[in-house]
Scaffold this active site. Structure first.
Site, PDB file in Angstrom:
ATOM      1  N   ASP A  47       0.648  -1.279  -0.140  1.00 50.07           N
ATOM      2  CA  ASP A  47       0.151  -0.153  -0.141  1.00 50.07           C
ATOM      3  C   ASP A  47       0.775   1.222  -0.098  1.00 50.07           C
ATOM      4  O   ASP A  47       0.689   2.185  -0.736  1.00 50.07           O
ATOM      5  CB  ASP A  47      -0.778  -0.092   1.297  1.00 50.07           C
ATOM      6  CG  ASP A  47      -2.131  -0.691   0.949  1.00 50.07           C
ATOM      7  OD1 ASP A  47      -3.102  -0.067   0.210  1.00 50.07           O
ATOM      8  OD2 ASP A  47      -2.254  -1.650   1.752  1.00 50.07           O
ATOM      9  N   GLU A  70      -4.680   7.509  -0.434  1.00 47.12           N
ATOM     10  CA  GLU A  70      -5.335   6.887   0.992  1.00 47.12           C
ATOM     11  C   GLU A  70      -4.694   6.831   2.022  1.00 47.12           C
ATOM     12  O   GLU A  70      -5.280   6.728   3.145  1.00 47.12           O
ATOM     13  CB  GLU A  70      -5.675   5.307   0.371  1.00 47.12           C
ATOM     14  CG  GLU A  70      -6.823   5.380  -0.474  1.00 47.12           C
ATOM     15  CD  GLU A  70      -7.404   3.742  -0.668  1.00 47.12           C
ATOM     16  OE1 GLU A  70      -6.407   2.853  -0.353  1.00 47.12           O
ATOM     17  OE2 GLU A  70      -8.435   3.638  -1.002  1.00 47.12           O
ATOM     18  N   ILE A 121      -3.281   0.839  -2.684  1.00 51.27           N
ATOM     19  CA  ILE A 121      -4.240  -0.461  -3.192  1.00 51.27           C
ATOM     20  C   ILE A 121      -5.624  -0.413  -2.834  1.00 51.27           C
ATOM     21  O   ILE A 121      -5.863   0.116  -1.877  1.00 51.27           O
ATOM     22  CB  ILE A 121      -3.438  -1.767  -2.757  1.00 51.27           C
ATOM     23  CG1 ILE A 121      -1.872  -1.906  -3.105  1.00 51.27           C
ATOM     24  CG2 ILE A 121      -3.991  -2.968  -2.602  1.00 51.27           C
ATOM     25  CD1 ILE A 121      -1.368  -3.095  -2.703  1.00 51.27           C
ATOM     26  N   ASP A 122      -6.384  -0.837  -3.837  1.00 52.72           N
ATOM     27  CA  ASP A 122      -7.812  -1.181  -3.456  1.00 52.72           C
ATOM     28  C   ASP A 122      -7.905  -2.888  -3.348  1.00 52.72           C
ATOM     29  O   ASP A 122      -7.685  -3.456  -4.336  1.00 52.72           O
ATOM     30  CB  ASP A 122      -8.847  -0.662  -4.518  1.00 52.72           C
ATOM     31  CG  ASP A 122     -10.049  -0.658  -4.388  1.00 52.72           C
ATOM     32  OD1 ASP A 122     -10.666  -0.415  -3.031  1.00 52.72           O
ATOM     33  OD2 ASP A 122     -10.715  -1.422  -5.229  1.00 52.72           O
ATOM     34  N   THR A 124      -6.946  -4.494  -0.446  1.00 53.26           N
ATOM     35  CA  THR A 124      -5.775  -5.032   0.572  1.00 53.26           C
ATOM     36  C   THR A 124      -6.184  -6.549   1.011  1.00 53.26           C
ATOM     37  O   THR A 124      -5.352  -7.345   1.265  1.00 53.26           O
ATOM     38  CB  THR A 124      -5.515  -4.097   1.677  1.00 53.26           C
ATOM     39  OG1 THR A 124      -6.412  -3.436   2.344  1.00 53.26           O
ATOM     40  CG2 THR A 124      -4.788  -2.759   0.887  1.00 53.26           C
ATOM     41  N   HIS A 212     -19.239  -4.814   1.933  1.00 51.78           N
ATOM     42  CA  HIS A 212     -19.079  -3.988   0.719  1.00 51.78           C
ATOM     43  C   HIS A 212     -20.485  -3.939  -0.146  1.00 51.78           C
ATOM     44  O   HIS A 212     -20.553  -3.039  -0.639  1.00 51.78           O
ATOM     45  CB  HIS A 212     -17.832  -4.329  -0.236  1.00 51.78           C
ATOM     46  CG  HIS A 212     -16.684  -4.032   0.565  1.00 51.78           C
ATOM     47  ND1 HIS A 212     -15.507  -4.495  -0.281  1.00 51.78           N
ATOM     48  CD2 HIS A 212     -16.115  -3.625   1.513  1.00 51.78           C
ATOM     49  CE1 HIS A 212     -14.489  -4.252   0.677  1.00 51.78           C
ATOM     50  NE2 HIS A 212     -14.937  -3.652   1.671  1.00 51.78           N
ATOM     51  N   SER A 236     -11.861  -5.632  -4.794  1.00 53.94           N
ATOM     52  CA  SER A 236     -11.367  -4.575  -5.375  1.00 53.94           C
ATOM     53  C   SER A 236     -12.117  -4.028  -6.889  1.00 53.94           C
ATOM     54  O   SER A 236     -12.906  -4.546  -7.300  1.00 53.94           O
ATOM     55  CB  SER A 236      -9.649  -4.849  -5.752  1.00 53.94           C
ATOM     56  OG  SER A 236      -9.413  -5.522  -6.826  1.00 53.94           O
ATOM     57  N   LYS A 239     -13.113  -5.606 -10.265  1.00 55.09           N
ATOM     58  CA  LYS A 239     -14.321  -5.873 -10.963  1.00 55.09           C
ATOM     59  C   LYS A 239     -14.788  -5.287 -11.896  1.00 55.09           C
ATOM     60  O   LYS A 239     -15.471  -5.611 -12.933  1.00 55.09           O
ATOM     61  CB  LYS A 239     -15.331  -5.755  -9.754  1.00 55.09           C
ATOM     62  CG  LYS A 239     -15.167  -6.780  -8.602  1.00 55.09           C
ATOM     63  CD  LYS A 239     -16.642  -6.724  -7.682  1.00 55.09           C
ATOM     64  CE  LYS A 239     -16.547  -5.234  -6.638  1.00 55.09           C
ATOM     65  NZ  LYS A 239     -15.471  -5.273  -5.810  1.00 55.09           N
ATOM     66  N   ARG A 253     -22.921  -2.334  -6.326  1.00 53.38           N
ATOM     67  CA  ARG A 253     -22.447  -1.964  -4.934  1.00 53.38           C
ATOM     68  C   ARG A 253     -23.495  -1.251  -4.287  1.00 53.38           C
ATOM     69  O   ARG A 253     -23.767  -0.173  -4.457  1.00 53.38           O
ATOM     70  CB  ARG A 253     -21.105  -1.153  -5.138  1.00 53.38           C
ATOM     71  CG  ARG A 253     -20.722  -0.963  -3.637  1.00 53.38           C
ATOM     72  CD  ARG A 253     -19.116  -0.754  -3.915  1.00 53.38           C
ATOM     73  NE  ARG A 253     -18.534  -0.528  -2.361  1.00 53.38           N
ATOM     74  CZ  ARG A 253     -17.238  -0.547  -2.373  1.00 53.38           C
ATOM     75  NH1 ARG A 253     -16.524  -1.033  -2.944  1.00 53.38           N
ATOM     76  NH2 ARG A 253     -16.931  -0.493  -0.869  1.00 53.38           N
TER      77      ARG A 253
END
Length: 313
Positions: A47, A70, A121-122, A124, A212, A236, A239, A253
């Site tokens: 990250d 982030e 990173i999305d 983790t 999520h 993450s 998708k 989502r």
């Protein structure tokens, strides 16, 4: 020279290097030391390293552009942060022409404090479990995403060969289409959503983490649409990439981005009310509720089913 060509080239180079470092970190660290933020999502060496690498590339080439990131450097300071700090410096400097010292690392990470874009990173949790994770970079101008590059280090190059070669970038500039770039060849291939003649033939793509998005409500929506195929679950923003190249068809989502790639690949991204995502308010997207992604020829049907399930309660 095409629109944002310089920014596109820098974004691809930055995300590619950050993604490759993530692959190395995962392969090298037998026991991944994860620092846990207050929101309980794990933050790894990868990250911090990916954000530091991307921030370095952006600051060198576009020093006046603010960055939304982030991570910050708080967890890396002092004696308690030394072990993690040393690993981050080592992995980050392995791909930079001008190595960072500790102070430069702190400054580079904290450069991402603009409130509202580059990020680390999305996914983790996906990284830690050996699943899907993404390194994401977007350029927002006047509240609209104009350029997006997503690195998926663990995503198969070909969905039909899940044990084959892995590692690909997904690139989009508004008005120029969407492309996949494999880590190994760096050859660009234009991609698009799969044509779905009937919504009942579609396949859902859902988060692995139920926190999520509501899996139960997604199942009800699938039933309303006549969809019987099992959902594909992955972590993450991979998708969005999976849908953009035609592996799957619908992403929900639901309440408990990414939109440019889908748009350029022939799809529609909106909230559950059919409204476009509003990035003008920075990090929060507080003008929107949920995310719905589908091919343009079935998006309205999906929205209708979503509203029927969510608003009938």
């Amino acid at each position: 020279m095409s629109f944002l060509s310089a920014e596109r080239a820098v974004a691809i180079a930055a995300v590619l290097q950050a993604s490759r470092v993530c692959q190395k970190v995962f392969q090298k660290l037998v026991t991944i030391e994860a620092y846990t933020k207050s929101d309980k999502s794990p933050v790894t060496v990868a990250d911090f390293s990916s954000q530091a690498i991307i921030s370095t590339f952006l600051h060198k080439n576009f020093p006046n552009d603010p960055i939304v990131g982030e991570e910050d450097s708080d967890a890396l300071h002092g004696e308690s942060g030394k072990a993690l700090r040393d690993k981050v410096l080592s992995s980050t400097n392995s791909v930079l022409d001008e190595p960072l010292d500790e102070q430069k690392l702190f400054e580079t990470l904290d450069r991402g404090s603009y409130s509202g874009g580059a990020k680390g990173i999305d996914g983790t949790k996906g990284f830690l479990r050996g699943g899907q994770y993404a390194v994401c970079l977007g350029l927002i101008i006047d509240g609209h995403v104009q350029l997006g590059v997503t690195g998926c280090p663990n995503l198969p190059v070909d969905f039909k060969e899940p044990t084959g070669e892995k590692g690909c970038l997904f690139v989009a500039v508004r008005g120029q289409g969407a492309f996949q770039v494999n880590f190994s060849s760096l050859v660009e291939k234009q991609i698009s959503l799969a044509e779905v003649s009937s919504v009942s033939d579609a396949t859902f793509c859902e988060s692995v983490e139920e926190a999520h998005s509501s899996h139960g409500e997604a199942a009800q929506i699938a039933s309303l649409l006549g969809i019987t195929k099992p959902s594909i679950r992955m972590d993450s923003q991979c998708k969005y990439c999976s849908i953009a190249r035609g592996d799957t068809d619908i992403l929900l989502r639901l309440p408990v981005i990414r939109s440019l790639l889908i748009h350029e690949a022939g799809g529609v991204v909106s909230d559950i009310n059919g409204k476009p995502l509003d990035f003008s308010l920075g990090r929060t997207l507080k003008n929107n509720k949920g995310v719905v992604v589908a091919h343009s020829n079935i998006h309205s049907q999906v929205i209708k089913a979503v509203q029927q399930v969510l608003f009938s309660k």
